[in-house]
Design an enzyme around this catalytic site. Sequence first.
Site, short mmCIF file in Angstrom:
data_model
loop_
_atom_site.label_atom_id
_atom_site.label_comp_id
_atom_site.label_asym_id
_atom_site.label_seq_id
_atom_site.Cartn_x
_atom_site.Cartn_y
_atom_site.Cartn_z
CG ASP A 13 -8.32 83.79 -9.47
OD1 ASP A 13 -7.51 84.36 -8.72
OD2 ASP A 13 -8.03 83.35 -10.59
NE ARG A 93 -13.29 77.68 -17.29
CZ ARG A 93 -12.88 77.08 -16.19
NH1 ARG A 93 -13.64 76.17 -15.60
NH2 ARG A 93 -11.71 77.37 -15.65
CG ASP A 122 -11.18 79.62 -18.74
OD1 ASP A 122 -11.49 78.94 -19.75
OD2 ASP A 122 -10.47 79.18 -17.83
CB SER A 177 -3.52 78.39 -11.88
OG SER A 177 -4.81 78.37 -12.43
N1 ARG Z 1 -5.33 77.02 -21.69
C1 ARG Z 1 -6.47 76.22 -21.49
C2 ARG Z 1 -7.67 76.82 -22.16
O1 ARG Z 1 -7.66 77.98 -22.50
C3 ARG Z 1 -6.72 75.88 -20.05
C4 ARG Z 1 -6.92 77.00 -19.08
C5 ARG Z 1 -7.11 76.42 -17.72
N2 ARG Z 1 -7.02 77.29 -16.60
C6 ARG Z 1 -6.29 77.06 -15.50
N3 ARG Z 1 -6.44 77.85 -14.50
N4 ARG Z 1 -5.43 76.11 -15.39
O2 ARG Z 1 -8.64 76.15 -22.35
#
Ligand code: ARG
Length: 400
Positions: A13, A93, A122, A177
């Site tokens: 991405d 994040r 995110d 991912s």
């Molecule tokens: N669902 C989790 C969160 O919102 C993890 C997201 C992680 N992203 C990934 N590309 N695996 O914090």
Amino acid sequence: MKKVVLAYSGGLDTSVCIPLLREHYGYDEVIAVTVDVGQPEEELRDAQMRAEKLSDSFVLVDAKQEFVHHCIFPLIKANGCYEGYVLGTAMARPLIARHVVEVALREGANAIAHGCTGKGNDQLRFDAVFRTTDLELIAPMRELGLTREEEKRYAAEHGISFESAGGSGGDMDKRWSVDENMWSRSIEGSELEDPAFSPPEEVFRWTASIEEAPDEPELLRLYFECGVPVSVNGEEQDGVALIRTLNAIGGKHGIGRTDMVEDRVLGYKAREIYEHPAATILLEAHRDIEQLILTRNELRFKEMVDRAWSELVYQGLVMDPLFDSLNAFIDKTQERVTGTVYLKLNKGVARVVGRESPYALYTKDVSFDVKREQRTAEGFSFYHGFQSRLVRQPGGAGRV
Ligand code: ARG
């Protein structure tokens, strides 16, 4: 000269974002910023290698210590957990976003960008921090809505190679991912999106399967000081080393796998797989020692605070002043959370088998072997349930 700073992970991405920022958004200069929160060395090397090829300049920020001291330790004190998810990505994040903002301001950029889609959490976590500046905010993945196939095609057209510097084949055709930091590893996408699909063993990197895990249990001794772990088996370790040690020990015993359906902020239910051996061990131990030390009132109230804390983190709202207030309360409670927890690790389970603390509220008076005047309890017991008795007594207030 239009300059944009991009939060760069090195994955598909964010790599596709670089030519898009030039071609589609008309930026002349793209600065890629990668923030090290404990990703594997190889992933960081790959990010650097790709960024040096694709972008105009690359900045690597080492935020590992900060991540441990300002994110993970507060999380342990707060027993941070959202619907059973130990909050790894969610915790990292805002820290990543803050470092990207810092670079953008230092470089005098016109815009700031991330590679999040419009479906996940995110985007909210990055946006909340990015919007603290007046810079233009760009989220190419969200704005252009490319599918993974379209992205791969675009990447190929732009000579974006996913050959890994470490020679491990690269992640271009990886089906999953993955987001990884030193606290947890999350795996999603592809067939895993079907909640009924059982994850193949290959998605796991940090944890052994139950079958592979040794039959022999391993004992572990953790020492906490003011709510924070400081030593493992009597050996003092700094936070980063301690978490790595526990990830290795716990992972070997198959501890810390989560397979769940999670309620994203937008309301989507998403199937998620996580690995987090150190987190499982530390949270089990921390909750247990709090139970020995804090008063019943503190525990009940803190449960609500912990939950509110975890929800703010999950939602990316750590800039809400409420978050500071909750942390202040939590820190106050942790002043006495000092002591040792003994655990037994075996076949996917980290079980607490003992605990001790100079601040324990435990009293030997409760023992069957201690002689103590028990009649004082009679008066207490008389009034216990007093109101319900009034309702229930014949001809009492409970008549309807
Ligand atoms: N669902 C989790 C969160 O919102 C993890 C997201 C992680 N992203 C990934 N590309 N695996 O914090």
